[in-house]
Design a protein around this motif. Sequence first.
Motif, PDB file in Angstrom:
ATOM      1  N   MET A 225       1.209   8.668  -7.462  1.00 49.40           N
ATOM      2  CA  MET A 225       2.401   8.925  -6.649  1.00 49.40           C
ATOM      3  C   MET A 225       2.199   8.485  -5.207  1.00 49.40           C
ATOM      4  O   MET A 225       3.106   7.884  -4.599  1.00 49.40           O
ATOM      5  N   THR A 226       1.032   8.770  -4.645  1.00 46.10           N
ATOM      6  CA  THR A 226       0.789   8.349  -3.256  1.00 46.10           C
ATOM      7  C   THR A 226       0.698   6.820  -3.160  1.00 46.10           C
ATOM      8  O   THR A 226       1.117   6.246  -2.151  1.00 46.10           O
ATOM      9  N   ALA A 227       0.179   6.177  -4.211  1.00 49.45           N
ATOM     10  CA  ALA A 227       0.147   4.709  -4.218  1.00 49.45           C
ATOM     11  C   ALA A 227       1.565   4.149  -4.257  1.00 49.45           C
ATOM     12  O   ALA A 227       1.881   3.161  -3.573  1.00 49.45           O
ATOM     13  N   SER A 228       2.444   4.771  -5.055  1.00 44.01           N
ATOM     14  CA  SER A 228       3.836   4.327  -5.116  1.00 44.01           C
ATOM     15  C   SER A 228       4.556   4.549  -3.788  1.00 44.01           C
ATOM     16  O   SER A 228       5.336   3.699  -3.345  1.00 44.01           O
ATOM     17  N   LEU A 229       4.289   5.690  -3.147  1.00 43.31           N
ATOM     18  CA  LEU A 229       4.882   5.943  -1.833  1.00 43.31           C
ATOM     19  C   LEU A 229       4.411   4.892  -0.833  1.00 43.31           C
ATOM     20  O   LEU A 229       5.211   4.370  -0.039  1.00 43.31           O
ATOM     21  N   ALA A 230       3.122   4.552  -0.884  1.00 42.61           N
ATOM     22  CA  ALA A 230       2.609   3.511   0.001  1.00 42.61           C
ATOM     23  C   ALA A 230       3.283   2.171  -0.290  1.00 42.61           C
ATOM     24  O   ALA A 230       3.560   1.390   0.634  1.00 42.61           O
ATOM     25  N   GLY A 231       3.577   1.901  -1.572  1.00 46.10           N
ATOM     26  CA  GLY A 231       4.284   0.670  -1.919  1.00 46.10           C
ATOM     27  C   GLY A 231       5.678   0.623  -1.321  1.00 46.10           C
ATOM     28  O   GLY A 231       6.135  -0.429  -0.844  1.00 46.10           O
ATOM     29  N   LEU A 232       6.374   1.757  -1.323  1.00 42.47           N
ATOM     30  CA  LEU A 232       7.698   1.812  -0.696  1.00 42.47           C
ATOM     31  C   LEU A 232       7.593   1.588   0.810  1.00 42.47           C
ATOM     32  O   LEU A 232       8.445   0.919   1.414  1.00 42.47           O
ATOM     33  N   MET A 233       6.564   2.126   1.426  1.00 40.12           N
ATOM     34  CA  MET A 233       6.359   1.930   2.859  1.00 40.12           C
ATOM     35  C   MET A 233       6.049   0.459   3.157  1.00 40.12           C
ATOM     36  O   MET A 233       6.542  -0.108   4.145  1.00 40.12           O
ATOM     37  N   LEU A 234       5.242  -0.160   2.313  1.00 39.93           N
ATOM     38  CA  LEU A 234       4.932  -1.581   2.487  1.00 39.93           C
ATOM     39  C   LEU A 234       6.199  -2.428   2.380  1.00 39.93           C
ATOM     40  O   LEU A 234       6.415  -3.362   3.165  1.00 39.93           O
ATOM     41  N   ALA A 235       7.029  -2.102   1.382  1.00 42.70           N
ATOM     42  CA  ALA A 235       8.262  -2.858   1.193  1.00 42.70           C
ATOM     43  C   ALA A 235       9.203  -2.682   2.378  1.00 42.70           C
ATOM     44  O   ALA A 235       9.842  -3.633   2.834  1.00 42.70           O
ATOM     45  N   ALA A 236       9.280  -1.442   2.894  1.00 38.44           N
ATOM     46  CA  ALA A 236      10.145  -1.187   4.051  1.00 38.44           C
ATOM     47  C   ALA A 236       9.628  -1.915   5.282  1.00 38.44           C
ATOM     48  O   ALA A 236      10.407  -2.429   6.093  1.00 38.44           O
ATOM     49  N   ARG A 237       8.299  -1.973   5.438  1.00 34.92           N
ATOM     50  CA  ARG A 237       7.717  -2.653   6.602  1.00 34.92           C
ATOM     51  C   ARG A 237       8.029  -4.138   6.598  1.00 34.92           C
ATOM     52  O   ARG A 237       8.338  -4.728   7.646  1.00 34.92           O
ATOM     53  N   SER A 238       7.972  -4.756   5.434  1.00 37.16           N
ATOM     54  CA  SER A 238       8.187  -6.205   5.343  1.00 37.16           C
ATOM     55  C   SER A 238       9.623  -6.559   4.958  1.00 37.16           C
ATOM     56  O   SER A 238       9.941  -7.734   4.816  1.00 37.16           O
ATOM     57  N   THR A 239      10.471  -5.552   4.791  1.00 41.46           N
ATOM     58  CA  THR A 239      11.866  -5.700   4.343  1.00 41.46           C
ATOM     59  C   THR A 239      11.967  -6.554   3.083  1.00 41.46           C
ATOM     60  O   THR A 239      12.915  -7.312   2.900  1.00 41.46           O
ATOM     61  N   ALA A 240      10.982  -6.408   2.210  1.00 39.45           N
ATOM     62  CA  ALA A 240      10.993  -7.136   0.939  1.00 39.45           C
ATOM     63  C   ALA A 240       9.942  -6.563   0.006  1.00 39.45           C
ATOM     64  O   ALA A 240       8.908  -6.064   0.454  1.00 39.45           O
ATOM     65  N   GLY A 241      10.235  -6.642  -1.290  1.00 39.07           N
ATOM     66  CA  GLY A 241       9.209  -6.347  -2.278  1.00 39.07           C
ATOM     67  C   GLY A 241       8.409  -7.608  -2.512  1.00 39.07           C
ATOM     68  O   GLY A 241       8.975  -8.653  -2.850  1.00 39.07           O
ATOM     69  N   ASN A 242       7.121  -7.527  -2.295  1.00 35.91           N
ATOM     70  CA  ASN A 242       6.263  -8.711  -2.409  1.00 35.91           C
ATOM     71  C   ASN A 242       5.114  -8.397  -3.358  1.00 35.91           C
ATOM     72  O   ASN A 242       4.437  -7.373  -3.197  1.00 35.91           O
ATOM     73  N   PRO A 243       4.865  -9.249  -4.351  1.00 32.75           N
ATOM     74  CA  PRO A 243       3.842  -8.925  -5.367  1.00 32.75           C
ATOM     75  C   PRO A 243       2.412  -8.887  -4.862  1.00 32.75           C
ATOM     76  O   PRO A 243       1.521  -8.440  -5.577  1.00 32.75           O
ATOM     77  N   SER A 244       2.173  -9.332  -3.649  1.00 29.84           N
ATOM     78  CA  SER A 244       0.791  -9.360  -3.148  1.00 29.84           C
ATOM     79  C   SER A 244       0.572  -8.430  -1.957  1.00 29.84           C
ATOM     80  O   SER A 244      -0.512  -8.432  -1.359  1.00 29.84           O
ATOM     81  N   LEU A 245       1.566  -7.603  -1.611  1.00 29.35           N
ATOM     82  CA  LEU A 245       1.458  -6.781  -0.408  1.00 29.35           C
ATOM     83  C   LEU A 245       0.308  -5.782  -0.476  1.00 29.35           C
ATOM     84  O   LEU A 245      -0.345  -5.507   0.525  1.00 29.35           O
ATOM     85  N   GLY A 246       0.052  -5.242  -1.660  1.00 26.80           N
ATOM     86  CA  GLY A 246      -0.976  -4.211  -1.770  1.00 26.80           C
ATOM     87  C   GLY A 246      -2.342  -4.731  -2.175  1.00 26.80           C
ATOM     88  O   GLY A 246      -3.272  -3.935  -2.349  1.00 26.80           O
ATOM     89  N   ALA A 247      -2.478  -6.040  -2.308  1.00 24.96           N
ATOM     90  CA  ALA A 247      -3.745  -6.604  -2.784  1.00 24.96           C
ATOM     91  C   ALA A 247      -4.898  -6.250  -1.849  1.00 24.96           C
ATOM     92  O   ALA A 247      -4.818  -6.461  -0.636  1.00 24.96           O
ATOM     93  N   GLY A 248      -5.968  -5.701  -2.414  1.00 24.78           N
ATOM     94  CA  GLY A 248      -7.159  -5.377  -1.634  1.00 24.78           C
ATOM     95  C   GLY A 248      -7.117  -4.041  -0.930  1.00 24.78           C
ATOM     96  O   GLY A 248      -8.135  -3.607  -0.366  1.00 24.78           O
ATOM     97  N   LEU A 249      -5.975  -3.345  -0.966  1.00 30.04           N
ATOM     98  CA  LEU A 249      -5.880  -2.072  -0.250  1.00 30.04           C
ATOM     99  C   LEU A 249      -6.798  -1.007  -0.836  1.00 30.04           C
ATOM    100  O   LEU A 249      -7.220  -0.090  -0.130  1.00 30.04           O
ATOM    101  N   GLU A 250      -7.103  -1.136  -2.131  1.00 33.80           N
ATOM    102  CA  GLU A 250      -7.961  -0.124  -2.758  1.00 33.80           C
ATOM    103  C   GLU A 250      -9.322  -0.024  -2.072  1.00 33.80           C
ATOM    104  O   GLU A 250      -9.918   1.062  -2.001  1.00 33.80           O
TER     105      GLU A 250
END
Length: 315
Positions: A225-250
């Motif tokens: 759930m926290t990973a999904s919330l972070a994904g929504l924050m990433l999408a909001a920051r870049s104003t787009a859903g991008n398939p590589s935004l979370g790469a390497g964050l782990e």
Amino acid sequence: MKPSSMPMRLAAMDFFRDHITYVIFLVITLYFVLFAPHFASVSTASAVLRITAIVSVMAIGMTFVIICGEIDLSVGSVASFSGMIGALLLDQNVPTYVAALLVLSAGAAIGAVSGVLVTKLRIPSFLVTLGMLSIFSGLALTITGTRPVSIVDDDFSNLFWNGSFLGVQAPIWWTIVLTAAGYYLLHQMPYGRRVYATGGNAVAARFSGVRTDGVKIFAFVLCGMTASLAGLMLAARSTAGNPSLGAGLELDVIAAVIIGGTSLFGGYGSIVGSVVGAIFIGILGFGLLVLGLSTSIQEVIKGAIIIIAVSLNRR
């Protein structure tokens, strides 16, 4: 030395040993304050907290998993996938809050699947989540043919990134709220005691009546759930859903948790420590950037600090 001074000296040494990463954090921060131009300012503090909000949010969920003695390598790909799904739902005119709840539910389901595979099939969490990382990285790339999906929903952007309340920006509020909730769950609720017991000695915990499988599954649910919330924050920051935004964050997330004092072997850790670890990584990167060091050198220094933190936090 007087005998009466020995207990005080031992207590001081124990305190220093248990909080060594915080001492290193303070020393490095002080160095940047003294030698990095314009580092010591309110604007810098706000920027660091905003930049590190995504890692902080993910680190809160990861803390539960690692204290249980497990690991989740899939959080970066789950964040990318969640951002893509959120963008696609908004593109289909799904209301903002409904889309967010659906994405968070998907993250919880992904975490539950990982938890079940780890606990019921007895597959090491490293292997399970490594496979999940590959699956959701591939799905994030496949669902739109590697193309980003633009987000034009202002409510979504304000909720997860651009908005502010009482002069505090939305990402910082998310960090504060999740830290408070995670702290209460881990340190004040019976579930938190079961998490520590499971990570400390799973066999003894089972004999004491703790359903260790359920504890671990729920920890993976929280992490998803926290990973999904972070994904929504990433999408909001870049104003787009991008398939590589979370790469390497782990890698940053796990580093934040370990640097914050959580034992990689389970049984010990704290929510506040993990958030401090995330902020420390942000301060380190920002300070090195201000000093003019390249990104590659930053990665070398970050890796060295991770190794030092793990060696100092063996419990």
